[in-house]
Structures are given as structure tokens and as C-alpha cells.
Design an enzyme around this catalytic site. Structure first.
Site, short mmCIF file in Angstrom:
data_model
loop_
_atom_site.label_atom_id
_atom_site.label_comp_id
_atom_site.label_asym_id
_atom_site.label_seq_id
_atom_site.Cartn_x
_atom_site.Cartn_y
_atom_site.Cartn_z
N GLU A 148 95.79 15.81 56.30
CA GLU A 148 95.67 14.58 55.27
C GLU A 148 96.84 14.59 54.21
OE1 GLU A 148 91.31 13.84 54.19
OE2 GLU A 148 90.99 13.31 55.96
N GLU A 267 89.26 14.36 63.10
CA GLU A 267 87.89 14.19 62.15
C GLU A 267 87.37 12.70 62.29
OE1 GLU A 267 88.28 14.93 57.85
OE2 GLU A 267 89.63 16.67 58.26
#
Length: 478
Positions: A148, A267
Site C-alpha cells: 500500500e 487484501e
């Protein structure tokens, strides 16, 4: 499986628990992981990895440093690290996916971790691993180049150009060691990120030739009483995947490359993130705090089932995916210190899909009524996919009725499979009490139910689907 909350400590790892083995791994949790049907696990994060020094988690435990983890405002004792994870992975019979720190670290540390983990022996780092008790190389094949990095919350957050350059540098170095590694570049942390699309394009312009995947992350939650929009969450996931694939293919065309970049949706889950953000991090630095230990409802399970349908429908390009997370913290499995472990409601659609979705995915053509949603506009009330395992003569059909209050009739043509098709199992989740949860006291309150409102007749499967439900039909062909 991230060092977040009680996923590791007090989750999979609890020395002294009545079921713990010689490595401190909880046997009851291991049994549930195997039942869940997990085939791959991404470790050690997640936001945690962007401040993590892998060296802290290897070697004699009494010599490992205790650190602060700013990602989750936790104390990290490093009792559990790379070698413990690999021991667990082998016992769970799963493939490891290793995430590396490109937040506060870079090329040198990545190559050192790769050598420690995968080189057979004869070098300082590989001999160090052997001295730490791991005689055989771990042979980790899939690596995530950071986590991320588009997110301002991430340690070492970078622009797309900054990250793309670093990821390319690290990927090229890793491929000089082993050209056949599978490498994942960071995509967007969500479809709503202001840099979404532009981020993927810029990163892939740098890394297209040296990575195999671009990642995607998405979490969904019930907002207020908008059940209809929540049940249609997979609409957003479907668009997310299509847009990432389109962007990747655009860059491939721009670069005149015949290579195809796939998606690692590493995710995804239902996560009550707004509640977590409102509660905030612990005020004090705490070891293994209870973070996001949501008790998942039957409604949450239906949505998870729908997200699994979407992932299957895109399995030509989504060739890796990881539900986040495994235990306790937004996990399919819950457990208590010294006490029992149990299946959350969302455990069941995952386990049944893992067990029966085998062979070839059949692309559905769905004709169904639509319903209005506040977030997604008009959507089909049905969401469905099927798989065909030709070797075993098995067909599995997965279908969601998104309508919050109305049942819907469902039928699918089976004539392609010839005569003699028999229904061998029919299960449904959802129904009347959409907010029921499993707990330590009532671990089986939400479980799949067998039901009779289904038949195979005249070459078709016909069923009456309850409101807000996820259903699975298993058929045997002759």
C-alpha cells in the site's frame, strides 16, 4: 496473516495453550486453517511490514529485540518471525507469499532477505539461517514489493513515480538472483483512492517487464441500515478488477509488450473500518492488543460469498488472492487465550468454495430482475458463478440473492453435461436472522443449512433462493 492485533500472538502462536505443539503453534487453530481450505498466506503484512526489520525475527529468541510497531501502535517482541512462519506454513500445507519492506528499506535489505530465505548454503546469510535451525532453504517463490505504498498512512509513502522506480530496482536485483520468482507490484489500496488508475499506470510503466502481478485491496462494510448496497458490494469489486486489468493492458500495449500482468487481490474482506478508525489506536503501546475483532454476522457471510463469486468470475486475471486476515483481527477464525477456537460466519462460504470450486470456471450469463441501491444504482438481484471439474464429474454452482427482503426463483440449464445429472448437496447461508453471529458460547449459531427448495428436472437446476442469501449446489454428472 499480519502482525496486527492478535492474529499472530494469541492467534496462531500461543505457547502454553492446551493444544499448542512443540513450536508453540495452536493445534486447534491449525485444524481450522486446514478445514478452511487455505492454499496461500501473505506474511508479515500489511501496514506492519513497512517498518519491519526481518533480522529482528530470526535467531535465538532470547536475543531478539523488542521494537515499537507504529503501524498498529503495538509492542513487537519478535518471538515469531520468518522461520516460525515457515514452520507453520509447512504444517498448514500452504504456500508462503512474502511481503518485504519498501517503506523504510530498499534493495540491499531485500536481497539480504532473499538470500537468507532461499539460498541453500555456503554464504554468510544462508549459513546464518542454517545456524538458526532452518537447514533447508525456504524456497519462497512469490514476493510482494512493499505494501500500500500509495497510502499516506503508510510508513515510507511514496508517489507512484518514486515507488515505481524503487520497485523496478528491487525487482531487477531479485531477478538477478532468481529469474523465476513471482513478483507483485503495489497497486491501489482501494478503488476510491484519489490516485487510482494513474497510480497503476505510472507504476507499471516502470515495472511492467520485471513484475508478474499488480495488487488490489478492497474492504466493504454495512453503512447505517443500507443493507441493499452492502449486499451489492461485489459490484465495486468487479469494476475495480476490470479497471485494473484495463489499465495494465493499456500499459502493455503502450510498451508493445506481449506479456500479460495479472492481479493479486491480496487484501479483501468485510471490515468495519470506520468503527476501527473512530475507536482509534490504543492510547498506550500494547503487546498484541485486541484490534478489529469483529463478530461477523450472517449478512457479512453472504457478502463474503458474493466477493468469492466475483473473484472466481475473474480467475483468468485474478490468479492470486488473500482474504485479510486469518485469525482474530478481521479473521475467519476466532480464539481466546487458553480457551477455544471457533469458526466465524464468514468461514463457511470460504471453506465451501475452497472445497468445491475446482476445475474450470464457467462464465455465467445471468438474466434476472434488478433492484435499486443507493451506492451502486440498479443491480441484478442475482450474482452467480459455476465450476466444472471434468475429471471428477462434478459441477458446483454458487449463487447470491442480493435482495434484502424478497426470495427469487433461480434456474440454470444443465443439458451441456448430458443426462443423469444428480444433486448431491445444497447449502444456504443467510435467511431470517441476518445479524446472528457465532461466539465462544454459541460457535455454531450461523452455519450452512441444507434445504429442500431445490430440484433437478428436465435438464435444469431449479431453486427458490431466500432473501439475502448465499447458496451452493453440488451436482454429479455421469
Amino acid at each position: 496473516m499480519e502482525h496486527m492485533g492478535r492474529c499472530v500472538y494469541g492467534g496462531i502462536f500461543e505457547p502454553g495453550h492446551p493444544t499448542a505443539d512443540e513450536d508453540g503453534l495452536r493445534g486447534d487453530v491449525l485444524d481450522l486453517v486446514r478445514e478452511l481450505g487455505v492454499t496461500a498466506v501473505r506474511y508479515p503484512g500489511g501496514n506492519f511490514v513497512s517498518g519491519y526489520k526481518w533480522e529482528d525475527g530470526v535467531g535465538p529468541r532470547d536475543q531478539r529485540p523488542t521494537r515499537l510497531d507504529p503501524a498498529w501502535r503495538s509492542i513487537e517482541t519478535n518471538e515469531f518471525g520468518l522461520n516460525e512462519f515457515m514452520t507453520w506454513a509447512r504444517k498448514a500445507d500452504i504456500e508462503p507469499i512474502m511481503a518485504m519492506n519498501l517503506g523504510t528499506r530498499g534493495l540491499a535489505e531485500a536481497l539480504e532477505l532473499l538470500e537468507y530465505a532461499n539460498h541453500p548454503g555456503g554464504t554468510e546469510l544462508s549459513e546464518r539461517r542454517i545456524a538458526h535451525g532452518a537447514e533447508e532453504p525456504h524456497d519462497i517463490r512469490m514476493w510482494c514489493l512493499g505494501n500500500e505504498m500509495d497510502g499516506p498512512w503508510q510508513l515510507g509513502h511514496k508517489t507512484a513515480a518514486e515507488y515505481g522506480r524503487l520497485a523496478k530496482e528491487v525487482a531487477r536485483g531479485m531477478r538477478q538472483y532468481d529469474a523465476d520468482l513471482e513478483l507483485v507490484a503495489c497497486g491501489s489500496s482501494g478503488r476510491s483512492m484519489p490516485t487510482f488508475g494513474e497510480w497503476e499506470a505510472t507504476v507499471l510503466e516502470h515495472t511492467y517487464d520485471v513484475v508478474d502481478f499488480v495488487s488490489a485491496h478492497a474492504y466493504y462494510e454495512l453503512e447505517g441500515d443500507d443493507v441493499a448496497s452492502f449486499l451489492a458490494s461485489s459490484i465495486d469489486m468487479d469494476l475495480f478488477i476490470r479497471e485494473v486489468v484495463a489499465t495494465a493492458d493499456h500499459i502493455g500495449a503502450k510498451l508493445s509488450s506481449s506479456k500479460r500482468i495479472n492481479v493479486s487481490f491480496d487484501e479483501w474482506n468485510v471490515w468495519y473500518l470506520k468503527k476501527f478508525q473512530q475507536e482509534g489506536a490504543p492510547g498506550e503501546w500494547t503487546f498484541a492488543p485486541r484490534l478489529s475483532e469483529d463478530a461477523y454476522t450472517a449478512l457479512d457471510a453472504v457478502v463474503v460469498g458474493s466477493l468469492l463469486v466475483t473473484l472466481l468470475k475473474h480467475s483468468d486475471r485474478v490468479t492470486a488472492a488473500c482474504q485479510a486476515q486469518l485469525v482474530n483481527t478481521i479473521g475467519s477464525i476466532r480464539c481466546e487465550p487458553g480457551g477455544p477456537a471457533w469458526r466465524q460466519s464468514i468461514f463457511h462460504p470460504f471453506a465451501l468454495t475452497a472445497r468445491y470450486a475446482q476445475g474450470e470456471v464457467l462464465e455465467p450469463r445471468v438474466s434476472a430482475p434488478t433492484m435499486a441501491t443507493a451506492k451502486h444504482g440498479e443491480v441484478s438481484v442475482l450474482d452467480s458463478v459455476a465450476t466444472h471439474d471434468a475429471e471428477n464429474g462434478r459441477v458446483a454452482v454458487f449463487v447470491v440473492n442480493r435482495h434484502p427482503s424478497e426470495s427469487v426463483s433461480f434456474s440454470t440449464d444443465l443439458r451441456h453435461f448430458g443426462g443423469g445429472v444428480e444433486l448431491v448437496e445444497a447449502s444456504v447461508l443467510g435467511g431470517e436472522d441476518l445479524f446472528a453471529v457465532n461466539s465462544m458460547e454459541e460457535p455454531d449459531r450461523v452455519v450452512p443449512q441444507a434445504y429442500d427448495a431445490v430440484k433437478v428436472a428436465d435438464g435444469a437446476l431449479e431453486a427458490e433462493l431466500p432473501p439475502a442469501s448465499w447458496s451452493m449446489f453440488v451436482l454429479q454428472t455421469s
